[in-house]
Design an enzyme around this catalytic site. Structure first.
Site, PDB file in Angstrom:
ATOM      1  N   GLY A 174      24.169  33.061  74.991  1.00 34.41           N
ATOM      2  CA  GLY A 174      24.787  33.663  75.518  1.00 34.41           C
ATOM      3  C   GLY A 174      25.732  32.753  76.860  1.00 34.41           C
ATOM      4  N   SER A 175      26.340  33.458  78.160  1.00 32.80           N
ATOM      5  CA  SER A 175      27.100  33.052  79.708  1.00 32.80           C
ATOM      6  C   SER A 175      25.539  32.550  80.194  1.00 32.80           C
ATOM      7  CB  SER A 175      27.514  33.833  79.940  1.00 32.80           C
ATOM      8  OG  SER A 175      26.819  34.929  81.074  1.00 32.80           O
ATOM      9  N   GLY A 223      24.490  35.260  82.534  1.00 36.00           N
ATOM     10  CA  GLY A 223      23.380  35.340  81.065  1.00 36.00           C
ATOM     11  C   GLY A 223      21.911  34.877  81.492  1.00 36.00           C
ATOM     12  N   GLU A 266      20.945  28.491  75.128  1.00 34.58           N
ATOM     13  CA  GLU A 266      21.789  28.455  75.159  1.00 34.58           C
ATOM     14  C   GLU A 266      23.283  28.575  75.281  1.00 34.58           C
ATOM     15  OE1 GLU A 266      25.869  27.845  71.900  1.00 34.58           O
ATOM     16  OE2 GLU A 266      23.814  27.715  70.520  1.00 34.58           O
TER      17      GLU A 266
END
Length: 461
Positions: A207-208, A211, A229
């Site tokens: 995700g971001s 996050g 990732e």
């Protein structure tokens, strides 16, 4: 608990609503996973492999329904047929290498000593999956985790709530026990509580950057393993000796496929000055050939972005760049389906530089900036001028040059004459703000297992 609504990008309707688990119910899920783990790990490896492969087969048997569901949930045109070929290939590869990868490594087996290194499952694996390739990104960790003897708790993105349910249905129908693989709907607070309470032994999050930072904060002091990732700003570099037509075709597809919503999508391109004009001209023609529209229309090659707020980020980055001097080469009027919301016309920008957010921050949409460079050194400097490091794509006829350039790039994967692709035999990994850890390849099994040493002395003197 406040319900989670899945808003379809197709028409803005509420496609699904789910109520998150209470904290007590979520704790109970994790406890069941913990209780089931040893029994699952005690099953023979071949049996675990067979059950995982049967789960994937049960999933693929429903692909016609699932492709339509994907279009409703995140907007990918049905003409592309979903993600199920890749799901099958990655599962099969991880299954093929499991016995060798998980086998003990013998150091000594003599009359005096037996010494070896084994790999034990970590225990309970928590997967927090993204919406852009919701089946593929889940299977990258789900398959090796279950094969290695872990139990799995899956929390899928709110944009693809039904994906987790479909995976659980398929794996349970194939015979994977319900407590061994559980799908859950959680809010952020409950997710962070579980991680902080050591409910899991390994957390895989895609995700971001924000996050990922939240995951690290939640896990602080618990020593829980994290695989992160967190996206990218992946560059392409077209050298003077590149096959121009091949470079245009692949790099534009890498920038625009899935409405640009690919972790390893091409977001910035550097072209040698001798090919720059021709590359830009051909790229514009390529993009003008796309058809933006309803994902259920067979003619659509570009669907809506997964959510109107994601499209708003791309529009803002593009508008800022144009205000700062960038030149847009695609007239949005060529794409009348652009509604100012989730449906977004593709765009190519020139006269861009690294002072612009569109060249530095992840866009995750159908926009790409193209810059002219004079040589390899300038291209390397620009490719490294990024907070991210997931993949780079080098276009050249010289493999030695590509390897040499790749060695100087801060990235997880170096591609030559291709892009936007995952090879299950190679580790999917990144550096810098892209995160840490790795999935797929034999190292994907290392992420969900831990080393255990055996030093067995057979004599007493």
């Amino acid at each position: 608990m406040k319900p989670i609504e899945l808003i379809s990008p197709v028409d803005g309707s509420v496609y699904a609503t789910r109520t998150p688990l209470s904290r007590e119910a979520a704790v109970a899920v994790a406890a069941r996973a913990r209780a089931a783990q040893q029994g699952w790990a005690a099953r023979p490896l071949d049996e675990r492999i067979a059950l995982v492969k049967a789960g994937v087969a049960a999933l693929i048997a429903k692909k016609d329904v699932l492709v339509d569901e994907l279009a409703w949930q995140m907007g990918r045109p049905v003409r592309f047929g979903g993600e199920f070929g890749g799901v099958n290939d990655r599962t099969n590869y991880m299954a093929e290498i499991a016995a060798e990868t998980l086998a003990p490594h013998m150091v000594e087996d003599s009359e005096r000593f037996t010494r070896y290194l084994a790999r034990d499952p970590v225990g309970v694996v928590f997967i927090v999956a993204p919406w852009n390739y919701p089946y593929l990104t889940t299977i990258n960790t789900l398959a090796p985790a279950l094969i290695a003897g872990n139990t799995v708790v899956l929390k899928h993105a709110s944009q693809t709530l039904l994906v987790g349910e479909r995976l659980a249905e398929a794996f349970h129908a194939a015979g994977v026990p319900e407590d061994v693989f559980q799908n859950v709907v959680l809010d952020h607070a409950t997710t962070e509580h579980l991680i902080g309470a050591r409910a899991f032994n390994f957390v895989n999050f895609t995700g971001s950057v924000g996050g990922g930072q939240a995951m690290e904060r939640a896990a602080a002091g618990t020593f829980t393993g994290l695989g992160l990732e967190l996206g990218g700003k992946d560059p392409g570099y077209v050298r003077a000796d590149a096959d121009l037509d091949a470079a245009v075709d692949s790099l534009m597809d890498g920038a625009m496929y899935n409405a640009g919503q690919c972790c390893c999508g091409i977001e910035r391109i550097y072209v040698h000055e001798s090919l720059y004009d021709a590359f830009v001209e051909k790229s514009v023609a390529w993009v003008k050939g796309l058809a933006l529209g309803n994902p259920f229309d067979a003619a659509s090659t570009l669907g809506p972005m997964a959510n109107a707020r994601f499209a708003a980020v791309v529009r803002t980055q593009t508008a800022e760049a144009v205000a700062a001097g960038a030149q847009p080469l695609i007239d949005p009027a060529l794409f009348p389906a652009d509604d100012g919301g989730a449906y977004l016309a593709p765009q190519i920008l020139v006269n861009v530089d690294h002072s612009m957010r569109v060249m530095m921050e992840e866009s995750f949409g159908p926009v790409v900036g193209i810059m002219k460079v004079k040589d390899d050194a300038e291209a390397i400097s620009l490719m490294n001028d990024s907070p991210y490091g997931l993949t780079c794509s080098i276009w050249t006829s010289d493999a030695e040059a590509a390897a040499s350039i790749g060695a100087q790039i801060e990235t997880g994967t170096v591609f030559m004459n291709r892009c936007d692709y995952l090879d299950p035999a190679l580790c999917w990994t990144g550096c810098k703000d892209t995160g840490r850890g790795g999935s797929l390849s034999y190292l994907g099994f290392h992420a969900v297992t831990r080393p255990k040493s055996y030093h067995l002395k057979k004599v007493t003197k």
